[in-house]
Scaffold this active site. Structure first.
Site, PDB file in Angstrom:
ATOM      1  N   THR A  14       0.826  -1.213   0.000  1.00  0.00           N
ATOM      2  CA  THR A  14       0.000   0.000   0.000  1.00  0.00           C
ATOM      3  C   THR A  14       0.858   1.261   0.000  1.00  0.00           C
ATOM      4  O   THR A  14       0.635   2.185  -0.784  1.00  0.00           O
ATOM      5  CB  THR A  14      -0.885   0.003   1.276  1.00  0.00           C
ATOM      6  OG1 THR A  14      -1.528  -1.259   1.358  1.00  0.00           O
ATOM      7  CG2 THR A  14      -1.899   1.096   1.244  1.00  0.00           C
ATOM      8  N   VAL A  15       1.852   1.292   0.873  1.00  0.00           N
ATOM      9  CA  VAL A  15       2.666   2.508   1.007  1.00  0.00           C
ATOM     10  C   VAL A  15       3.581   2.675  -0.210  1.00  0.00           C
ATOM     11  O   VAL A  15       3.707   3.775  -0.768  1.00  0.00           O
ATOM     12  CB  VAL A  15       3.493   2.468   2.317  1.00  0.00           C
ATOM     13  CG1 VAL A  15       4.314   3.744   2.465  1.00  0.00           C
ATOM     14  CG2 VAL A  15       2.583   2.274   3.514  1.00  0.00           C
ATOM     15  N   LYS A 107       8.869   0.756  11.733  1.00  0.00           N
ATOM     16  CA  LYS A 107       8.992   1.030  13.171  1.00  0.00           C
ATOM     17  C   LYS A 107       9.660  -0.107  13.929  1.00  0.00           C
ATOM     18  O   LYS A 107      10.426   0.115  14.859  1.00  0.00           O
ATOM     19  CB  LYS A 107       7.626   1.352  13.775  1.00  0.00           C
ATOM     20  CG  LYS A 107       6.612   0.244  13.640  1.00  0.00           C
ATOM     21  CD  LYS A 107       5.293   0.708  13.083  1.00  0.00           C
ATOM     22  CE  LYS A 107       5.413   0.881  11.584  1.00  0.00           C
ATOM     23  NZ  LYS A 107       4.191   1.262  10.918  1.00  0.00           N
ATOM     24  N   VAL A 134       6.374   6.487  12.551  1.00  0.00           N
ATOM     25  CA  VAL A 134       5.609   6.830  13.753  1.00  0.00           C
ATOM     26  C   VAL A 134       4.417   7.709  13.380  1.00  0.00           C
ATOM     27  O   VAL A 134       4.585   8.801  12.834  1.00  0.00           O
ATOM     28  CB  VAL A 134       6.493   7.565  14.782  1.00  0.00           C
ATOM     29  CG1 VAL A 134       5.677   7.924  16.021  1.00  0.00           C
ATOM     30  CG2 VAL A 134       7.699   6.716  15.156  1.00  0.00           C
ATOM     31  N   ILE A 138       1.496  12.050  10.400  1.00  0.00           N
ATOM     32  CA  ILE A 138       1.771  13.149  11.340  1.00  0.00           C
ATOM     33  C   ILE A 138       3.286  13.416  11.378  1.00  0.00           C
ATOM     34  O   ILE A 138       4.054  12.492  11.636  1.00  0.00           O
ATOM     35  CB  ILE A 138       1.289  12.790  12.771  1.00  0.00           C
ATOM     36  CG1 ILE A 138      -0.212  12.519  12.786  1.00  0.00           C
ATOM     37  CG2 ILE A 138       1.648  13.908  13.744  1.00  0.00           C
ATOM     38  CD1 ILE A 138      -0.745  12.091  14.150  1.00  0.00           C
ATOM     39  N   GLY A 189     -10.124  -4.783   7.248  1.00  0.00           N
ATOM     40  CA  GLY A 189      -8.721  -4.927   6.838  1.00  0.00           C
ATOM     41  C   GLY A 189      -7.769  -4.055   7.639  1.00  0.00           C
ATOM     42  O   GLY A 189      -6.662  -3.753   7.208  1.00  0.00           O
ATOM     43  N   GLU A 192      -3.058  -5.780  11.455  1.00  0.00           N
ATOM     44  CA  GLU A 192      -1.806  -6.276  10.898  1.00  0.00           C
ATOM     45  C   GLU A 192      -1.939  -7.789  10.686  1.00  0.00           C
ATOM     46  O   GLU A 192      -2.798  -8.436  11.301  1.00  0.00           O
ATOM     47  CB  GLU A 192      -0.645  -6.023  11.879  1.00  0.00           C
ATOM     48  CG  GLU A 192      -0.422  -4.562  12.245  1.00  0.00           C
ATOM     49  CD  GLU A 192       0.426  -3.817  11.226  1.00  0.00           C
ATOM     50  OE1 GLU A 192       1.109  -4.449  10.413  1.00  0.00           O
ATOM     51  OE2 GLU A 192       0.374  -2.572  11.240  1.00  0.00           O
ATOM     52  N   ASP A 203       3.008  -2.645  18.248  1.00  0.00           N
ATOM     53  CA  ASP A 203       3.216  -1.626  17.207  1.00  0.00           C
ATOM     54  C   ASP A 203       3.297  -0.226  17.839  1.00  0.00           C
ATOM     55  O   ASP A 203       4.219   0.552  17.544  1.00  0.00           O
ATOM     56  CB  ASP A 203       2.050  -1.715  16.207  1.00  0.00           C
ATOM     57  CG  ASP A 203       1.965  -0.534  15.268  1.00  0.00           C
ATOM     58  OD1 ASP A 203       2.672  -0.550  14.241  1.00  0.00           O
ATOM     59  OD2 ASP A 203       1.191   0.392  15.543  1.00  0.00           O
ATOM     60  N   LYS A 207       6.625   2.527  18.372  1.00  0.00           N
ATOM     61  CA  LYS A 207       6.594   3.959  18.039  1.00  0.00           C
ATOM     62  C   LYS A 207       6.979   4.795  19.256  1.00  0.00           C
ATOM     63  O   LYS A 207       7.746   5.760  19.150  1.00  0.00           O
ATOM     64  CB  LYS A 207       5.197   4.330  17.536  1.00  0.00           C
ATOM     65  CG  LYS A 207       4.849   3.636  16.213  1.00  0.00           C
ATOM     66  CD  LYS A 207       3.357   3.736  15.891  1.00  0.00           C
ATOM     67  CE  LYS A 207       3.019   3.015  14.593  1.00  0.00           C
ATOM     68  NZ  LYS A 207       1.585   2.812  14.385  1.00  0.00           N
TER      69      LYS A 207
HETATM   70  N1  HSE Z   1      -1.375  -0.975  12.396  1.00  0.00           N
HETATM   71  C1  HSE Z   1      -1.061   0.396  12.629  1.00  0.00           C
HETATM   72  C2  HSE Z   1      -2.294   1.102  13.168  1.00  0.00           C
HETATM   73  C3  HSE Z   1      -0.571   1.143  11.419  1.00  0.00           C
HETATM   74  O1  HSE Z   1      -3.357   0.510  13.270  1.00  0.00           O
HETATM   75  O2  HSE Z   1      -2.175   2.268  13.504  1.00  0.00           O
HETATM   76  C4  HSE Z   1       0.847   0.815  11.114  1.00  0.00           C
HETATM   77  O3  HSE Z   1       1.688   1.089  12.189  1.00  0.00           O
END
Ligand code: HSE
Length: 428
Positions: A14-15, A107, A134, A138, A189, A192, A203, A207
């Site tokens: 995606t990114v 991250k 992170v 933002i 969706g 992760e 996750d 960060k």
């Molecule tokens: N899975 C993360 C979230 C996005 O739901 O914010 C990627 O770090």
């Protein structure tokens, strides 16, 4: 016009596809802003033939990300593979060893290997940038390393996992159970591949550890983050907290104290009327307190193709302009190995328990708190459900240690049914 800046992009999910789209569509804008042409030399991903909605036939292809990172026609290696080890780490190291600048959204890689990678980058005269790692779109890394460089940071905190915030918000707004809200997030969706990265707080903990390193000039230390996910938050807690004027958030908080560096990622209560309390759905928020600036609040999308690619492009354009900032805002070798400290800054606590319907039961609980030096601020008892009554207590500020002593004493009174729920209330 200077020479073109040539990108090698590894990872076309995606990114990655979002970055390709921006580079293809915003040529003139990027040229105007940096004085350079930004071009893509080569790409790499697991599957060459997948339809990504953006053509990749113009670029050289590498099956191996490490080979991509070493190519002579690549100036910046853009790592969008993910994962703390494996090809992401190997290719990032290969690029830095070759003296190439690296931009990453990873991250986990930074949280586990940030110090070693920062030292390698510096030794090779390369820069390592990670704005997208992170809070997605933002610009919090840039804010901390550059805009707030003249401040001593006293606290950095935030909601940095959109999936958890979505689940908690849906529990509150729609009265869903944790399991129902989790299933809904899964259907959309949001989760992760390993959902525990989200709901286990990992996750968001990655960060927080990265932000703490920049904020306090310390070596990133994810292993020292006190982690608790949202799996034990019940609809009862969401409702009762709301009744007392609070919302429950998976909140990361880091402070430097006389005892060491506190890093905690856990469900906390925040005032409903505060910016954090008002944060809905998958949005992220980071709150930074600096000794000169006071408090600033950054809010925006923490995930998604556009916001995350926006952050990646910000890093690439900075490099194109010649901006070269140390990875964590100061030379890697000057970052201190901070002593980890358990979160012990006194805060108010929210307690919920089921109290047996016996004479003196409430008095025994109050005595357990009083004996531990904890003063009650507010208290509420609801109607009995069969032979127990839900009791809510909001304490005045106290330490985790005192609270633990009070909870242990309560356990011995014989009037509390099951384990009380205890959640920190973070003042914002
Ligand atoms: N899975 C993360 C979230 C996005 O739901 O914010 C990627 O770090």
């Amino acid at each position: 016009m200077s020479d073109p800046l040539r990108l090698g992009i590894a990872g076309l999910g995606t990114v990655g596809a979002g970055v390709l789209r921006i580079v293809r569509q915003k040529t003139a804008l990027m040229r105007a802003r940096t004085g350079r042409e930004i071009v893509i030399s080569a790409v790499s991903a697991r599957d060459r033939n997948r339809d990504r909605g953006v053509p990749i036939g113009d670029y050289a292809w590498e099956d191996d990300a490490v080979a991509l990172a070493k190519r002579d026609d690549v100036d910046i290696f853009v790592e969008l593979i993910g994962g703390e080890n494996g090809p992401a780490k190997a290719a990032t190291e290969a690029a830095l060893n070759a003296g190439k600048d690296v931009v990453t959204a990873n991250k986990a890689l930074l949280a586990h290997h940030g110090q070693a990678l920062a030292e390698l980058a510096e030794a090779k005269g390369a820069v390592l940038r990670f704005e997208a790692a992170v809070a997605g779109g933002i610009p919090v890394i840039k804010t901390l390393t550059e805009a707030l460089a003249g401040n001593d940071i006293t606290r950095v905190m935030g909601v940095m996992n959109g999936t958890c915030n979505y689940i908690l918000t849906r529990m509150e707004d729609a009265g869903l159970s944790y399991e129902e809200a989790f299933a809904e997030a899964d259907g959309l969706g949001y989760l992760e591949a390993d959902p525990n990265l989200d709901v286990g707080g990992i996750d968001a903990g990655h960060k927080l550890s990265i932000l703490a390193a920049i904020a306090f000039g310390t070596q990133v230390n994810f292993d020292a983050v006190e982690l608790e996910g949202i799996g034990r938050v019940t609809i009862e807690d969401i409702r009762q907290a709301a009744d007392m004027g609070y919302r429950i958030k998976l909140l990361g908080v880091s402070r430097m104290t006389g005892r060491g560096l506190e890093q905690s990622m856990a469900p906390c209560l925040v005032p409903e009327t505060s910016p954090l309390g008002q944060l809905q759905g998958g949005t992220n928020m980071v709150v930074i307190d600096g000794d000169q600036v006071g408090q600033i609040v950054l809010r925006g999308a923490g995930a998604g193709a556009g916001p995350t690619a926006s952050a990646v492009m910000g890093d690439i354009l900075d490099i194109a302009r010649g901006t070269r900032v140390a990875t964590f805002g100061q030379p890697a070798t000057s970052l201190r190995a901070a002593k980890p400290a358990r979160a012990a800054t006194p805060v108010p606590y929210y307690l919920r328990m089921a109290l047996l319907d016996k004479p003196g039961a409430l008095a025994k609980v109050a005595t357990a708190l009083g004996d531990a030096g904890i003063s009650i601020n507010r208290m509420r008892q609801y109607d009995h459900v069969t032979d127990t009554a839900p009791v809510l207590i909001v304490t005045h500020k106290t330490t985790q240690e005192s609270l633990d002593a009070a909870l242990a004493a309560m356990g011995k009174t014989g009037v509390v049914d099951g384990e009380p729920v205890a959640l920190r209330i973070e003042e914002v």
